[in-house]
Enzyme design. Structure first.
Site, mmCIF file in Angstrom:
data_model
loop_
_atom_site.group_PDB
_atom_site.id
_atom_site.type_symbol
_atom_site.label_atom_id
_atom_site.label_comp_id
_atom_site.label_asym_id
_atom_site.label_seq_id
_atom_site.Cartn_x
_atom_site.Cartn_y
_atom_site.Cartn_z
ATOM 1 N N GLY A 16 69.283 58.172 35.474
ATOM 2 C CA GLY A 16 69.489 57.786 36.615
ATOM 3 C C GLY A 16 69.957 55.978 36.676
ATOM 4 O O GLY A 16 69.547 55.464 35.877
ATOM 5 N N ARG A 77 73.028 62.983 33.506
ATOM 6 C CA ARG A 77 71.745 63.574 32.421
ATOM 7 C C ARG A 77 72.492 64.501 31.855
ATOM 8 O O ARG A 77 72.629 65.778 32.508
ATOM 9 C CB ARG A 77 70.697 64.018 33.208
ATOM 10 C CG ARG A 77 70.097 62.790 33.952
ATOM 11 C CD ARG A 77 68.841 63.190 34.582
ATOM 12 N NE ARG A 77 68.056 61.817 35.269
ATOM 13 C CZ ARG A 77 67.600 61.296 36.297
ATOM 14 N NH1 ARG A 77 68.511 62.110 37.237
ATOM 15 N NH2 ARG A 77 67.112 60.477 36.558
ATOM 16 N N ASP A 108 63.499 56.834 29.885
ATOM 17 C CA ASP A 108 63.094 57.649 28.770
ATOM 18 C C ASP A 108 63.845 58.852 28.165
ATOM 19 O O ASP A 108 63.921 59.142 27.073
ATOM 20 C CB ASP A 108 61.577 57.920 29.099
ATOM 21 C CG ASP A 108 61.416 58.649 30.164
ATOM 22 O OD1 ASP A 108 62.392 58.881 30.996
ATOM 23 O OD2 ASP A 108 60.184 58.962 30.668
ATOM 24 N N THR A 131 66.240 51.376 34.300
ATOM 25 C CA THR A 131 65.786 52.236 35.173
ATOM 26 C C THR A 131 64.799 51.702 36.281
ATOM 27 O O THR A 131 64.373 50.642 36.018
ATOM 28 C CB THR A 131 64.796 53.437 34.584
ATOM 29 O OG1 THR A 131 63.936 54.136 35.532
ATOM 30 C CG2 THR A 131 63.727 52.933 33.719
ATOM 31 N N ASP A 133 62.392 52.743 37.729
ATOM 32 C CA ASP A 133 60.843 53.201 37.760
ATOM 33 C C ASP A 133 60.070 52.223 37.103
ATOM 34 O O ASP A 133 58.701 52.413 37.179
ATOM 35 C CB ASP A 133 60.830 54.390 37.233
ATOM 36 C CG ASP A 133 61.289 55.780 37.845
ATOM 37 O OD1 ASP A 133 61.844 55.397 39.153
ATOM 38 O OD2 ASP A 133 61.828 56.722 37.259
ATOM 39 N N ASP A 135 58.933 52.371 34.022
ATOM 40 C CA ASP A 135 58.092 53.078 33.356
ATOM 41 C C ASP A 135 58.084 53.160 31.717
ATOM 42 O O ASP A 135 57.769 54.261 31.065
ATOM 43 C CB ASP A 135 57.834 54.594 33.851
ATOM 44 C CG ASP A 135 59.218 55.326 33.969
ATOM 45 O OD1 ASP A 135 60.278 54.604 33.512
ATOM 46 O OD2 ASP A 135 59.237 56.479 33.937
ATOM 47 N N ARG A 177 59.000 59.627 40.328
ATOM 48 C CA ARG A 177 58.195 61.080 40.312
ATOM 49 C C ARG A 177 57.032 60.919 39.359
ATOM 50 O O ARG A 177 56.119 61.941 39.272
ATOM 51 C CB ARG A 177 59.459 62.061 39.855
ATOM 52 C CG ARG A 177 60.108 61.637 38.833
ATOM 53 C CD ARG A 177 61.394 62.911 38.379
ATOM 54 N NE ARG A 177 62.156 62.301 37.561
ATOM 55 C CZ ARG A 177 63.258 62.832 37.310
ATOM 56 N NH1 ARG A 177 63.850 63.524 38.399
ATOM 57 N NH2 ARG A 177 64.261 62.089 36.648
HETATM 58 O O1 F6P Z 1 64.422 57.878 37.169
HETATM 59 C C1 F6P Z 1 64.967 57.129 38.400
HETATM 60 C C2 F6P Z 1 64.717 57.931 39.559
HETATM 61 O O2 F6P Z 1 65.348 57.504 40.529
HETATM 62 C C3 F6P Z 1 63.526 58.431 39.934
HETATM 63 O O3 F6P Z 1 62.660 57.492 40.580
HETATM 64 C C4 F6P Z 1 63.516 59.689 40.539
HETATM 65 O O4 F6P Z 1 62.617 60.332 40.745
HETATM 66 C C5 F6P Z 1 64.918 60.301 40.286
HETATM 67 O O5 F6P Z 1 65.514 59.005 39.302
HETATM 68 C C6 F6P Z 1 65.879 60.894 41.019
HETATM 69 O O6 F6P Z 1 66.733 61.596 40.119
HETATM 70 P P1 F6P Z 1 68.024 62.136 40.790
HETATM 71 O O7 F6P Z 1 69.008 61.137 41.263
HETATM 72 O O8 F6P Z 1 68.543 62.973 39.753
HETATM 73 O O9 F6P Z 1 67.914 62.849 42.126
#
Ligand code: F6P
Length: 328
Positions: A16, A77, A108, A131, A133, A135, A177
């Site tokens: 992301g 990804r 991660d 990121t 997040d 995390d 998430r």
């Molecule tokens: O990991 C970053 C993040 O923005 C999370 O907070 C979220 O759950 C996820 O990516 C959303 O991913 P995508 O853009 O693939 O929907």
């Protein structure tokens, strides 16, 4: 500084995107240039390694990007990189370009890929935590988190205006998430009545008790901040259950979504990204391998990637308590 044999590095952004990734890229490219290390940019994360999408980058190729959100290298990804065949292709392309080391900017998932690639093929890797997040273990903040927090806070402030005007209850979903850092901090900053996060097992009864208490104290509108990964079963179900319990409430749901991932990075994120991008290149020069550059207590530190993935930053219990005390 003692120089060691990294002559050619490649840098990419993966997973992301987060505001500040461009600032980190700029720092990597310019630090490499300063120390006369050749630097390649790889497009679309691991996909670019597999598809041989490399381009040489010099200091001017990263001009005017420090203030831009997203990532000029694009991100992905990569499913193919999860296969041995995909990683083999990536390795062959690294050999073809004479790459000694990879600077991997991401979260991660990105670091798990870097770790396995390093173990299988021996190419040096260093991680830069990007990121929203927050995390990732081994750094107090990840690149993009501060900007995302401010974006969420500003959005919730706006929602509060209409919530107050209409005496409504708003459930606002923020990203995360697996982690509740955005929810907890944006919730405190915007005066949320309650904050639901993945790290804390809440119950509907507790939520309803909080509503009841706030009603008794004369509150006529409220905001509940809900992290994507909360454990109560989804924001719409929570809103529906609340309506059943309190039929008089005028309830709305707002999902902030990907606006939290975009926008110009905050000053804190630009500085963090600059320090970590610099730290990644210098770390490689000093012989670091399979580690992540992070900032802890304002100091540049290197944490084994394995640890950065396996361990987790704990939610601050005091902050949780503060959020409850101040909410009512
Ligand atoms: O990991 C970053 C993040 O923005 C999370 O907070 C979220 O759950 C996820 O990516 C959303 O991913 P995508 O853009 O693939 O929907």
């Amino acid at each position: 500084m003692q120089k060691i044999a990294v002559k050619k590095i490649a840098v990419f952004t993966s997973g992301g995107d987060s505001p500040g990734m461009n600032a980190a890229l700029r720092a990597v490219v310019r630090t490499a240039n300063f120390y006369q290390i050749e630097c390649y940019g790889v497009r679309e994360g691991y996909n670019g390694l597999i598809n041989d999408d490399f381009a040489k980058m010099g200091p001017r190729s990263v001009r005017n990007i420090i203030n831009q959100g997203g990532t000029i290298l694009k991100s992905a990804r990569s499913l193919e990189f999860k296969t041995k065949e995909g990683r083999q292709k990536a390795y062959e392309n690294c050999v073809k370009h004479g790459i000694d080391a990879l600077v991997c900017i991401g979260g991660d998932g990105t670091f798990s890929g870097a770790k396995i690639f390093n173990e299988e093929f021996g190419i040096k890797v260093i991680g830069v935590p990007g990121t929203i997040d927050n995390d990732i273990f081994g750094t107090d903040n990840t690149i993009g988190y501060d900007t995302a927090l401010n974006t969420a806070m500003e959005a919730i402030d706006k929602i509060r205006d209409t919530a107050t005007s209409h005496s409504r209850v708003f459930f606002v979903e923020v990203m995360g998430r697996d982690a509740g850092f955005i929810a907890l901090n944006s919730g405190i900053a915007s005066g949320a009545l309650d904050i639901l996060i993945p790290e804390k097992k809440d119950s509907l009864e507790e939520l309803f008790a909080t509503f009841r208490k706030s009603g008794e104290r004369g509150k006529t509108s409220s905001i509940v901040v809900v992290a994507e990964g909360e454990q109560l079963g989804g924001i719409y179900d929570i809103a529906r259950a609340t309506k059943t319990e309190f039929p008089d409430y005028d309830i709305r749901v707002a999902i902030l979504g990907h606006i939290q991932r975009g926008g110009s990075p905050s000053c804190a994120d630009r500085v963090l990204a600059s320090r970590l991008g610099f730290g990644a290149v210098v770390g490689l020069m000093e012989g670091q391998n399979c580690v992540m550059a992070g900032m802890r207590s304002n100091k540049l530190v290197y944490t084994p990637i394995e640890e950065a993935i396996r361990k987790h930053n704990e939610i601050d219990k005091e902050l949780l308590a503060i959020s409850e005390i101040l909410a009512i």
